[in-house]
Design a protein around this motif. Structure first.
Motif, PDB file in Angstrom:
ATOM      1  N   LYS A   1       4.990 -20.908 -10.916  1.00  0.00           N
ATOM      2  CA  LYS A   1       5.583 -21.880  -9.981  1.00  0.00           C
ATOM      3  C   LYS A   1       5.056 -21.657  -8.570  1.00  0.00           C
ATOM      4  CE  LYS A   1       9.569 -21.225  -8.079  1.00  0.00           C
ATOM      5  NZ  LYS A   1      11.021 -21.038  -7.781  1.00  0.00           N
ATOM      6  N   TRP A   2       5.004 -20.408  -8.129  1.00  0.00           N
ATOM      7  CA  TRP A   2       4.554 -20.123  -6.769  1.00  0.00           C
ATOM      8  C   TRP A   2       3.037 -20.296  -6.622  1.00  0.00           C
ATOM      9  CZ3 TRP A   2       7.212 -20.007  -2.486  1.00  0.00           C
ATOM     10  CH2 TRP A   2       8.592 -19.790  -2.543  1.00  0.00           C
ATOM     11  N   LEU A   3       2.285 -19.949  -7.669  1.00  0.00           N
ATOM     12  CA  LEU A   3       0.837 -20.166  -7.615  1.00  0.00           C
ATOM     13  C   LEU A   3       0.511 -21.655  -7.539  1.00  0.00           C
ATOM     14  CD1 LEU A   3      -0.392 -17.516 -10.199  1.00  0.00           C
ATOM     15  CD2 LEU A   3      -0.956 -17.557  -7.766  1.00  0.00           C
ATOM     16  N   GLU A   4       1.238 -22.462  -8.302  1.00  0.00           N
ATOM     17  CA  GLU A   4       0.988 -23.902  -8.262  1.00  0.00           C
ATOM     18  C   GLU A   4       1.452 -24.500  -6.936  1.00  0.00           C
ATOM     19  OE1 GLU A   4       2.645 -25.413 -11.971  1.00  0.00           O
ATOM     20  OE2 GLU A   4       0.631 -25.303 -12.865  1.00  0.00           O
TER      21      GLU A   4
ATOM     22  N   ASP B   1       0.820  -1.212   0.000  1.00  0.00           N
ATOM     23  CA  ASP B   1       0.000   0.000   0.000  1.00  0.00           C
ATOM     24  C   ASP B   1       0.854   1.264   0.000  1.00  0.00           C
ATOM     25  OD1 ASP B   1      -2.291  -1.532   0.022  1.00  0.00           O
ATOM     26  OD2 ASP B   1      -2.599  -1.390   2.197  1.00  0.00           O
ATOM     27  N   LYS B   2       2.066   1.145   0.563  1.00  0.00           N
ATOM     28  CA  LYS B   2       2.987   2.290   0.602  1.00  0.00           C
ATOM     29  C   LYS B   2       3.893   2.329  -0.627  1.00  0.00           C
ATOM     30  CE  LYS B   2       3.160   2.357   5.669  1.00  0.00           C
ATOM     31  NZ  LYS B   2       4.007   2.139   6.878  1.00  0.00           N
ATOM     32  N   ASP B   3       3.602   1.454  -1.611  1.00  0.00           N
ATOM     33  CA  ASP B   3       4.401   1.378  -2.834  1.00  0.00           C
ATOM     34  C   ASP B   3       5.866   1.063  -2.528  1.00  0.00           C
ATOM     35  OD1 ASP B   3       4.718   1.354  -5.568  1.00  0.00           O
ATOM     36  OD2 ASP B   3       5.139   3.504  -5.708  1.00  0.00           O
ATOM     37  N   MET B   4       6.049   0.061  -1.660  1.00  0.00           N
ATOM     38  CA  MET B   4       7.393  -0.408  -1.301  1.00  0.00           C
ATOM     39  C   MET B   4       7.467  -1.908  -1.601  1.00  0.00           C
ATOM     40  SD  MET B   4       7.678   1.704   2.321  1.00  0.00           S
ATOM     41  CE  MET B   4       9.390   1.300   2.665  1.00  0.00           C
ATOM     42  N   PRO B   5       7.502  -2.284  -2.902  1.00  0.00           N
ATOM     43  CA  PRO B   5       7.404  -3.687  -3.292  1.00  0.00           C
ATOM     44  C   PRO B   5       8.564  -4.560  -2.807  1.00  0.00           C
ATOM     45  CG  PRO B   5       7.958  -2.319  -5.186  1.00  0.00           C
ATOM     46  CD  PRO B   5       7.581  -1.386  -4.075  1.00  0.00           C
ATOM     47  N   GLU B   6       9.771  -4.009  -2.737  1.00  0.00           N
ATOM     48  CA  GLU B   6      10.906  -4.826  -2.295  1.00  0.00           C
ATOM     49  C   GLU B   6      10.752  -5.232  -0.834  1.00  0.00           C
ATOM     50  OE1 GLU B   6      14.593  -2.934  -3.144  1.00  0.00           O
ATOM     51  OE2 GLU B   6      14.280  -2.934  -5.328  1.00  0.00           O
TER      52      GLU B   6
ATOM     53  N   ARG C   1       3.012 -12.896  -6.043  1.00  0.00           N
ATOM     54  CA  ARG C   1       2.666 -11.563  -6.546  1.00  0.00           C
ATOM     55  C   ARG C   1       3.892 -10.730  -6.879  1.00  0.00           C
ATOM     56  NH1 ARG C   1      -2.489  -9.768  -2.888  1.00  0.00           N
ATOM     57  NH2 ARG C   1      -0.999  -8.429  -1.834  1.00  0.00           N
ATOM     58  N   HIS C   2       5.063 -11.135  -6.388  1.00  0.00           N
ATOM     59  CA  HIS C   2       6.263 -10.316  -6.577  1.00  0.00           C
ATOM     60  C   HIS C   2       7.309 -11.000  -7.448  1.00  0.00           C
ATOM     61  CE1 HIS C   2       5.200  -6.994  -3.846  1.00  0.00           C
ATOM     62  NE2 HIS C   2       4.429  -7.921  -3.309  1.00  0.00           N
ATOM     63  N   GLN C   3       6.863 -11.967  -8.261  1.00  0.00           N
ATOM     64  CA  GLN C   3       7.778 -12.616  -9.192  1.00  0.00           C
ATOM     65  C   GLN C   3       7.897 -11.804 -10.475  1.00  0.00           C
ATOM     66  OE1 GLN C   3       9.563 -15.287  -7.974  1.00  0.00           O
ATOM     67  NE2 GLN C   3       8.415 -14.522  -6.198  1.00  0.00           N
ATOM     68  N   LYS C   4       9.070 -11.835 -11.087  1.00  0.00           N
ATOM     69  CA  LYS C   4       9.338 -10.992 -12.252  1.00  0.00           C
ATOM     70  C   LYS C   4       8.851 -11.614 -13.552  1.00  0.00           C
ATOM     71  CE  LYS C   4      11.561  -8.073  -9.618  1.00  0.00           C
ATOM     72  NZ  LYS C   4      10.913  -6.808  -9.209  1.00  0.00           N
ATOM     73  N   THR C   5       8.719 -12.929 -13.594  1.00  0.00           N
ATOM     74  CA  THR C   5       8.334 -13.595 -14.844  1.00  0.00           C
ATOM     75  C   THR C   5       7.068 -14.414 -14.638  1.00  0.00           C
ATOM     76  OG1 THR C   5       9.567 -15.647 -14.444  1.00  0.00           O
ATOM     77  CG2 THR C   5      10.781 -13.806 -15.439  1.00  0.00           C
TER      78      THR C   5
END
Length: 247
Positions: free
Chosen positions: A64-67, A21-26, A54-58
């Protein structure tokens, strides 16, 4: 398993959402990965993997994480987790579409639609109100919203968590005694879209709505009323809310 904000993994996920929410994705990604590393049971791993995705680049890494999240969700015979399956399958479908696999994308999209239209929760169900009602009475749509007085509701709402019905009773309009009634849907019902997949995947509060009446089959006598401090905080949160009610 009843959803609890006091669970350590859930607290980390909440902190991660705060960073988003604070736009701090890292910072958010670090908190979600910490949640994954500290998760000890299938439910915690299902949740943490969902947020890590939600924070994967590809698309491949996101898939992979969703599965992984889906793998743990399918191990759990719990309606709170089952309610998350439609969104999980839909997100997996989108990843396959991005990766050019139309067949797998279609298969997962169909699974998402089928599960969305058929909630697995069989109750028991509860409805909280200040109205004095009798066994056999019918609760119908068309009432005024407890949260927006100008809104006439097209559905009647209920929950499988008695604590949630108790909160609804405390927030209900009027000065009468708070009641939590045991109810039975007389027709089809769906996940409440006002809470489903808004913060946590699925419908962790087991909240539902129906256009058809609810039949009162009894009254719950043992339930915990929200304390005045929590109730006031909830009212303040509602007062600050800018979101629209999906009616």
């Amino acid at each position: 398993m009843e959803f609890s904000p006091f669970n350590n993994v859930i607290k980390l996920c909440l902190q991660g959402m705060g960073m988003e929410d604070k736009d701090m994705p890292e910072e958010a990604a670090k908190l979600f990965m910490q949640a994954w590393e500290e998760a000890v049971d299938d439910h915690e791993k299902f949740l943490a993997a969902h947020y890590v995705s939600r924070h994967q680049k590809t698309s491949a890494d996101r898939l992979k994480w969703l599965e992984t999240s889906l793998e743990f969700a399918l191990k759990i015979n719990d309606d709170t987790v089952k309610s998350a399956l439609p969104a999980l399958y839909l997100n997996i479908s989108k990843c396959y579409e991005e990766l050019g696999d139309a067949e797998m994308s279609k298969k997962n999209a169909e699974l998402a639609l089928e599960l969305k239209n058929h909630p697995s929760d069989k109750g028991p169900f509860y409805h909280g109100t200040k109205a004095h009602l009798q066994t056999g009475d019918l609760l119908t749509a068309g009432g005024i919203s407890n949260y927006k007085s100008e809104l006439k509701m097209n559905h009647i709402y209920f929950t499988a968590l008695i604590s949630g019905a108790g909160l609804a009773a405390a927030l209900a309009k009027g000065d009468g005694v708070e009641h939590v009634y045991i109810v039975e849907p007389t027709g089809a019902y769906e996940n409440d879209p006002n809470v489903t997949d808004k913060k946590f995947p699925g419908n962790p509060t087991r909240s539902y709505r129906s256009e058809m009446p609810l039949k009162i089959i009894g009254e719950a006598k043992e339930w915990t009323k929200p304390n005045p401090e929590d109730l006031q905080r909830f009212r303040e949160k509602l007062g600050d809310s800018k979101g629209e009610i999906i009616n």
